[in-house]
Motif scaffolding. Structure first.
Motif, PDB file in Angstrom:
ATOM      1  N   CYS A  66      17.640 -14.689   5.191  1.00 39.52           N
ATOM      2  CA  CYS A  66      16.358 -15.395   5.659  1.00 39.52           C
ATOM      3  C   CYS A  66      15.817 -16.245   4.636  1.00 39.52           C
ATOM      4  N   MET A  67      14.681 -15.737   4.019  1.00 39.06           N
ATOM      5  CA  MET A  67      14.129 -16.800   2.780  1.00 39.06           C
ATOM      6  C   MET A  67      15.100 -16.898   1.376  1.00 39.06           C
ATOM      7  N   ASN A  68      15.684 -16.003   1.252  1.00 44.64           N
ATOM      8  CA  ASN A  68      16.404 -16.000   0.124  1.00 44.64           C
ATOM      9  C   ASN A  68      15.225 -16.027  -1.254  1.00 44.64           C
ATOM     10  N   ALA A  69      14.451 -15.347  -1.198  1.00 43.60           N
ATOM     11  CA  ALA A  69      13.219 -15.496  -2.138  1.00 43.60           C
ATOM     12  C   ALA A  69      13.908 -15.345  -3.551  1.00 43.60           C
ATOM     13  N   ARG A  70      13.157 -16.229  -4.596  1.00 44.27           N
ATOM     14  CA  ARG A  70      13.608 -15.837  -6.040  1.00 44.27           C
ATOM     15  C   ARG A  70      12.531 -15.177  -6.824  1.00 44.27           C
ATOM     16  N   ALA A  71      12.886 -13.993  -6.950  1.00 40.83           N
ATOM     17  CA  ALA A  71      12.038 -12.988  -7.904  1.00 40.83           C
ATOM     18  C   ALA A  71      10.687 -12.874  -7.432  1.00 40.83           C
ATOM     19  N   LEU A  72      10.491 -13.031  -6.098  1.00 40.51           N
ATOM     20  CA  LEU A  72       9.081 -12.800  -5.957  1.00 40.51           C
ATOM     21  C   LEU A  72       8.329 -11.349  -6.244  1.00 40.51           C
ATOM     22  N   PRO A  73       7.171 -11.608  -6.816  1.00 37.85           N
ATOM     23  CA  PRO A  73       6.633 -10.646  -7.479  1.00 37.85           C
ATOM     24  C   PRO A  73       6.076  -9.579  -6.306  1.00 37.85           C
ATOM     25  N   THR A 111       0.968  -1.460  -0.084  1.00 37.55           N
ATOM     26  CA  THR A 111      -0.036   0.037  -0.034  1.00 37.55           C
ATOM     27  C   THR A 111       1.000   1.200  -0.119  1.00 37.55           C
ATOM     28  N   HIS A 112       1.829   1.277   0.919  1.00 36.82           N
ATOM     29  CA  HIS A 112       2.824   2.424   0.787  1.00 36.82           C
ATOM     30  C   HIS A 112       4.118   2.340   1.591  1.00 36.82           C
ATOM     31  N   ALA A 113       4.854   3.328   1.662  1.00 33.12           N
ATOM     32  CA  ALA A 113       6.166   2.998   2.401  1.00 33.12           C
ATOM     33  C   ALA A 113       6.205   3.574   3.801  1.00 33.12           C
ATOM     34  N   HIS A 114       5.217   3.341   4.601  1.00 30.74           N
ATOM     35  CA  HIS A 114       5.330   3.548   6.177  1.00 30.74           C
ATOM     36  C   HIS A 114       5.738   2.274   6.747  1.00 30.74           C
ATOM     37  N   ILE A 115       6.515   2.273   8.052  1.00 30.08           N
ATOM     38  CA  ILE A 115       7.154   1.102   8.528  1.00 30.08           C
ATOM     39  C   ILE A 115       6.454   0.051   8.627  1.00 30.08           C
ATOM     40  N   GLY A 116       4.945   0.149   9.180  1.00 27.81           N
ATOM     41  CA  GLY A 116       4.143  -0.970   9.371  1.00 27.81           C
ATOM     42  C   GLY A 116       3.727  -1.796   7.976  1.00 27.81           C
ATOM     43  N   HIS A 117       3.951  -1.072   6.867  1.00 26.08           N
ATOM     44  CA  HIS A 117       3.385  -1.754   5.650  1.00 26.08           C
ATOM     45  C   HIS A 117       4.257  -2.500   4.451  1.00 26.08           C
ATOM     46  N   TYR A 118       5.684  -2.129   4.804  1.00 22.12           N
ATOM     47  CA  TYR A 118       6.755  -2.797   3.880  1.00 22.12           C
ATOM     48  C   TYR A 118       7.814  -3.469   4.497  1.00 22.12           C
ATOM     49  N   THR A 119       8.133  -3.030   5.766  1.00 24.43           N
ATOM     50  CA  THR A 119       9.621  -3.325   6.262  1.00 24.43           C
ATOM     51  C   THR A 119       9.792  -4.925   6.628  1.00 24.43           C
ATOM     52  N   GLY A 120       8.618  -5.506   6.422  1.00 22.34           N
ATOM     53  CA  GLY A 120       8.619  -6.996   6.554  1.00 22.34           C
ATOM     54  C   GLY A 120       9.258  -7.711   5.270  1.00 22.34           C
ATOM     55  N   LEU A 121       9.428  -6.914   4.398  1.00 24.14           N
ATOM     56  CA  LEU A 121      10.377  -7.408   3.171  1.00 24.14           C
ATOM     57  C   LEU A 121      11.864  -7.578   3.362  1.00 24.14           C
ATOM     58  N   ILE A 122      12.203  -7.556   4.647  1.00 21.17           N
ATOM     59  CA  ILE A 122      13.550  -7.762   5.149  1.00 21.17           C
ATOM     60  C   ILE A 122      13.663  -9.417   5.125  1.00 21.17           C
ATOM     61  N   HIS A 123      12.794 -10.018   5.373  1.00 21.01           N
ATOM     62  CA  HIS A 123      12.487 -11.621   5.589  1.00 21.01           C
ATOM     63  C   HIS A 123      12.913 -12.304   4.034  1.00 21.01           C
ATOM     64  N   LEU A 124      12.786 -11.370   3.073  1.00 20.63           N
ATOM     65  CA  LEU A 124      13.073 -12.006   1.618  1.00 20.63           C
ATOM     66  C   LEU A 124      14.425 -12.066   1.074  1.00 20.63           C
ATOM     67  N   GLY A 125      15.300 -11.594   2.038  1.00 18.02           N
ATOM     68  CA  GLY A 125      16.709 -11.483   1.634  1.00 18.02           C
ATOM     69  C   GLY A 125      17.406 -12.727   1.919  1.00 18.02           C
ATOM     70  N   LYS A 126      18.646 -12.443   1.632  1.00 17.21           N
ATOM     71  CA  LYS A 126      19.858 -13.853   1.978  1.00 17.21           C
ATOM     72  C   LYS A 126      19.729 -14.212   3.174  1.00 17.21           C
TER      73      LYS A 126
END
Ligand SMILES: [Zn+2]
Ligand SMILES: [Zn+2]
Ligand SMILES: [Zn+2]
Length: 289
Positions: free
Chosen positions: A108-115, A91-106
């Protein structure tokens, strides 16, 4: 094989959290609500997040990646066994709405091109600011720009559409989403400044859609003692109930601040919300569209 025209509900929405960005309990807060939440996990609330599940196509998505992401991802996968997680809509870039993306990195999950679907400004923000830019560079996430008002198909007869809403834009603009299944539709607007600042009449929108989950951050404007509430504008619940009075739709308040009395089901304010024909979002609430 299920046909999409036989009346089968094809898209399911599940509420994975109901709190404002900081969650309940809020760090460093010792108010009764936060103290009770610390004492008993049953009184805790994750930050607001909506899961979308298409069981016919074995797919699921999430709207926003909150600081409670790891719990909410687990809850979504448990609610959608056998479904493939196909991405995130922000929805937007305030802390409660996007910072969980940290879990997609190396680390942690090391996601593969997650849309990760987001507005052009949110995409730009993620591309140009560390540590998010590393997720893009490492191809953990694949950013997909959403054009406001343009229908994005999730499956046959199922779609999601972003609507730009007025909200403090320190880092990005903000969108709400309309999620449409083959039978019904849901309006999801967790964060907005004031209904009156929006060109779109909210009463009309909430009467158009079967379900609305809307920003109910504060119950009324006296709630935050010692803070200038004009600096953190939200449509307070007492006012929204006047604006949306008598619609006879499933309208529930979410994005609840720890100070909001409706978090306590025995409060007079909670009773007032129910008496007026509205609801308060609960973690685990589900709707079939
Ligand atoms: Zn928020
Ligand atoms: Zn508190
Ligand atoms: Zn916000």
């Amino acid at each position: 094989m299920v046909s999409y025209n036989d009346g089968t509900m094809s898209l399911e929405c599940i509420l994975l959290g109901v709190a404002q960005d900081a969650g309940v309990p809020q760090a460093g807060c010792y108010c009764t609500t936060c103290a009770n939440a610390r004492a008993n996990p049953a009184n805790q609330h994750y930050t607001v997040c909506l899961g979308l599940i298409d069981r016919d196509r074995s797919a699921c998505w999430m709207i926003d990646a909150t600081p409670d992401f790891k719990h909410q991802h687990a809850a979504l996968m448990a609610a959608a066994p056998g479904c493939e997680w196909q991405g995130i809509f922000l929805t937007h870039a305030h802390i409660g709405h996007y910072t969980g993306l940290i879990h997609l990195g190396k680390e942690c999950m090391n996601a593969r091109a997650l849309p990760v679907h987001a507005s052009a400004r949110v995409c730009q923000f993620l591309c140009t600011n560390a540590p998010w830019s590393l997720l893009v560079r490492n191809n953990n996430i694949a950013l997909i720009e959403i054009a406001p008002g343009q229908l994005c198909e999730l499956g046959p007869g199922c779609s999601i559409t972003a609507l730009v809403v007025p909200h403090r834009d320190e880092f990005s603009d903000t969108v709400a989403y309309v999620i449409a299944g083959t039978q019904r539709s849901l309006f999801y607007c967790p964060d907005i400044d004031r209904w009156e600042d929006w060109g779109t009449p909210v009463r009309e929108l909430c009467s158009t859609h079967d379900v609305s989950l809307i920003d109910g951050c504060f119950y009324d404007s006296t709630e935050l003692k010692g803070r200038d509430m004009t600096l953190i504008p939200h449509p307070v619940i007492a006012h929204s109930m006047t604006v949306l009075n008598g619609l006879e739709r499933d309208i529930r308040f979410v994005h609840l601040n720890h100070s909001n009395p409706v978090l306590t089901k025995t409060s007079a304010e909670y009773a007032r919300v129910i008496a007026h024909g509205f609801g308060v979002g609960d973690q685990g609430d589900r709707w079939e569209l």
